[in-house]
Design an enzyme around this catalytic site. Structure first.
Site, short mmCIF file in Angstrom:
data_model
loop_
_atom_site.label_atom_id
_atom_site.label_comp_id
_atom_site.label_asym_id
_atom_site.label_seq_id
_atom_site.Cartn_x
_atom_site.Cartn_y
_atom_site.Cartn_z
CD GLN A 54 -2.92 -1.09 2.27
OE1 GLN A 54 -2.70 -1.79 3.36
NE2 GLN A 54 -3.85 -0.49 2.33
NE ARG A 111 -0.04 -4.90 11.92
CZ ARG A 111 -1.10 -4.89 11.40
NH1 ARG A 111 -2.00 -4.13 11.46
NH2 ARG A 111 -1.24 -5.98 10.46
CG ASN A 203 -3.50 -7.34 8.15
OD1 ASN A 203 -3.62 -6.86 9.10
ND2 ASN A 203 -4.28 -6.81 6.90
CD GLU A 204 -7.82 -6.77 8.08
OE1 GLU A 204 -8.19 -6.92 6.85
OE2 GLU A 204 -8.05 -5.84 8.90
CG ASN A 344 -6.53 -4.96 11.96
OD1 ASN A 344 -5.80 -4.72 12.69
ND2 ASN A 344 -5.99 -5.45 10.58
CE1 TYR A 346 -9.90 1.00 9.76
CE2 TYR A 346 -9.79 -1.35 9.86
CZ TYR A 346 -9.09 -0.14 9.64
OH TYR A 346 -7.73 -0.29 9.28
CD GLU A 414 -5.06 -2.50 9.77
OE1 GLU A 414 -6.25 -2.11 9.03
OE2 GLU A 414 -4.53 -3.35 9.12
CD1 TRP A 464 -6.10 2.08 7.33
CD2 TRP A 464 -4.31 0.85 7.66
NE1 TRP A 464 -5.44 1.67 5.99
CE2 TRP A 464 -4.45 1.05 6.43
CE3 TRP A 464 -3.43 -0.03 8.31
CZ2 TRP A 464 -3.53 0.09 5.53
CZ3 TRP A 464 -2.36 -0.89 7.45
CH2 TRP A 464 -2.45 -0.71 5.71
CD GLU A 471 -8.59 0.76 2.05
OE1 GLU A 471 -7.56 1.02 2.51
OE2 GLU A 471 -9.38 -0.19 2.15
CD1 TRP A 472 -6.52 -3.05 0.88
CD2 TRP A 472 -4.89 -3.84 -0.50
NE1 TRP A 472 -5.32 -3.35 1.50
CE2 TRP A 472 -4.45 -3.87 0.93
CE3 TRP A 472 -3.94 -4.44 -1.11
CZ2 TRP A 472 -3.05 -4.12 1.50
CZ3 TRP A 472 -2.78 -4.64 -1.06
CH2 TRP A 472 -2.20 -4.62 0.39
#
Ligand code: NOJ
Length: 517
Positions: A54, A111, A203-204, A344, A346, A414, A464, A471-472
């Site tokens: 990213q 991180r 991650n995730e 993580n 949100y 995150e 984050w 962003e992917w």
């Protein structure tokens, strides 16, 4: 990451103040509480997070090999908003500048993830190691330590070597992947472990399995429609992730933890789910089941050393791979060696029970996810991402749920959001990120309450993200950074959140907060 790149072009900050409902199309929600800047323990650590693909750019520099994201972001027609990570934030060439930026923010930890293909360009256990890739991360780690910032290293943030995907489908071949990931991890422990005290394997994993191999919106883009099998592959991928994690935790504990004195864990993501109709037991069960299909899928085998949750076994039957007796014994042994839970988080959603038998490719636990409840109310105001609403009350419940189930100190690895309309505004306006500041302030108050009132152990908080980045599948639209990045000039400009965070952590940690357990 969610599957949308639509930004809502309304200034919702007014709505945050309480009574206003924002734009007319927006559903109503209960007013948010005011920010109280509640205290945090003096030992609490804050920082920011990023991921290699990213921010780094330089996809072929100094011998780097291609990852599945290099491939995926160059597909035609584009599946990443016609954008890619070839330049991204150009962090690879601007590492000194970024280190100075971090130092000026007063953060305790940073991180970041290592790009596997910088270390082993082809990825496999018999493939050559690339000294120049190691040199880059040495420079980063040494630069952090020189500035008294602790490096927290994620070994895998979604960028599997393309060569491994071509050779055997990467996560789809459990034995091959475990062996290759173990070798890569060993190279990293040997190279960096003398200076890194906290490691994250994956991650995730949920997103790797579901978004990569079920809906296919993220690399490698597999789904039934694109030649995969959404009813089986995600569960195989999940299984591979758990066993690879276990292999690498075992390796670290056996060969490195003693001398290097570090810790290793995994980062699991997940929303909190409220029942769509709180008075309906079926919806209450659906919310619980959704959490199990999301978080306990990985959490139970890894942190409890148990088989997958029984709701998953009941629905998925043999499509959910079996652990052998030996594997379960190993998972049990390793479960207690975890010293933190990487979280993580949100936002919050509503869960509604579905009453027909689920389709074969259901991955939710036969649950419909909604952004409003039965009475048409949303969990909170919407951010710059349609799926990401401000819901600190959900965060508090999820902290409690994780603590009750896994009894491990939590690090929020995150959390953050883009401001509504931020990506359409010029830099002068984007850096006045009041929505984000409010979000961060409320989520930090929640941590304080979870610690003092609920007895949850929370040790750290990483925003984050350090800076706006790729962003992917949504490309450069959504801006999650506390630093604005102009993607033409690559100039970095701190947003107001930076100074809020710096100040609030000074204040919050000055309080004499003691833990209630
Ligand atoms: C989750 C992922 O780890 C990260 O890569 C992504 O950019 C953020 N959340 C925001 O979607």
């Amino acid at each position: 990451m969610e599957n949308s790149n639509v930004n809502v072009n309304v200034n919702m900050f007014e709505a945050l103040k309480g009574n206003s409902l924002g734009s007319p199309e927006e559903p109503p929600y209960d007013p948010l509480p005011p920010i109280e800047d509640l205290p945090l323990p003096s030992t609490f650590r804050w920082g920011t997070a990023t991921a290699a693909y990213q921010i780094e750019g330089s996809p072929t520099a100094d011998g780097k090999g291609p990852s599945i994201w290099d491939t995926f972001s160059h597909l035609s027609p584009s599946r990443t908003n016609n954008e890619n990570g070839d330049i991204a934030c150009d962090h690879y060439n601007r590492v000194e500048e970024d280190l100075d930026l971090m130092a000026s923010y007063g953060m305790d930890v940073y991180r970041f993830s290592i790009a596997w293909t910088r270390i082993i360009p082809l990825g496999g256990r018999n493939d050559p190691v690339n000294a120049q890739g190691i040199a880059f991360y040495n420079k980063l780690i040494d630069g952090l330590l020189a500035r008294r910032i602790e490096p927290i290293v994620t070994l895998y943030h979604w960028d599997v070597p393309a060569a491994l995907y071509e050779r055997y489908g990467a996560f789809l071949d459990t034995a091959e992947f475990v062996a290759d990931f173990e070798t890569y991890a060993r190279v990293c422990f040997e190279a960096f472990g003398d200076r890194v005290r906290k490691w994250v394997t994956f991650n995730e994993p949920y997103i790797i399995a579901i978004f990569g191999h079920h809906s296919g919106v993220l690399a490698p883009g597999r789904s039934t429609e694109t030649g995969g099998d959404s009813s089986t592959e995600p569960w195989v991928v999940g299984h591979t992730l758990i066993l690879s994690h276990a292999a690498v935790v075992g390796l670290y504990i056996r060969d490195y933890a003693g001398a290097q004195k570090g810790e290793i864990s995994i980062v699991l993501n997940g929303h909190w789910y409220e029942p769509w109709d709180a008075s309906d037991p079926a919806d209450r069960e659906a919310a619980q089941r959704r959490l199990e299909f999301y978080i306990a899928w990985f959490g139970d085998p890894i942190f409890l050393g148990k088989d997958y949750p029984s709701a998953m076994r009941a629905q998925l039957g043999d499509r959910l791979p079996q652990f052998t007796e030996e594997e379960l014994a190993r998972l049990r042994q390793l479960a207690s060696r975890h010293t933190f839970y990487g979280m993580n988080h949100y936002s919050t959603k509503f869960a509604k029970a579905l009453h027909e038998p689920p389709p074969l490719d259901d991955c939710t636990g036969n649950v419909e996810e909604l952004s409003t409840n039965k009475t048409g109310r949303a969990v909170g105001p919407v951010s710059g991402m349609p799926w990401l609403r401000v819901a600190p009350h959900g965060f508090r419940k999820l902290l409690g749920w994780i603590w009750a189930r896994y009894k491990l100190p939590i690090i929020v690895t995150e959390n953050g959001c883009p401001d509504p309309g931020e990506s359409q505004t010029p830099v002068e306006q984007a850096i006045e990120d009041k929505f984000r500041m409010t979000y961060l302030g409320l989520y930090l108050d929640t941590i304080s309450r979870a610690i003092t009132e609920d007895g949850v152990q929370v040790e750290g908080y990483y925003v984050w993200s350090l800076m706006d980045n790729f962003e992917w599948s949504a490309g450069y639209g959504p801006r999650y950074g506390i630093t604005h990045v102009d993607f033409q000039t690559l100039v970095r400009t701190p947003k107001r959140s930076v100074w809020y965070l710096k100040h609030t952590f000074e204040e919050r940690r000055r309080g004499s907060l003691t833990r209630s357990h």
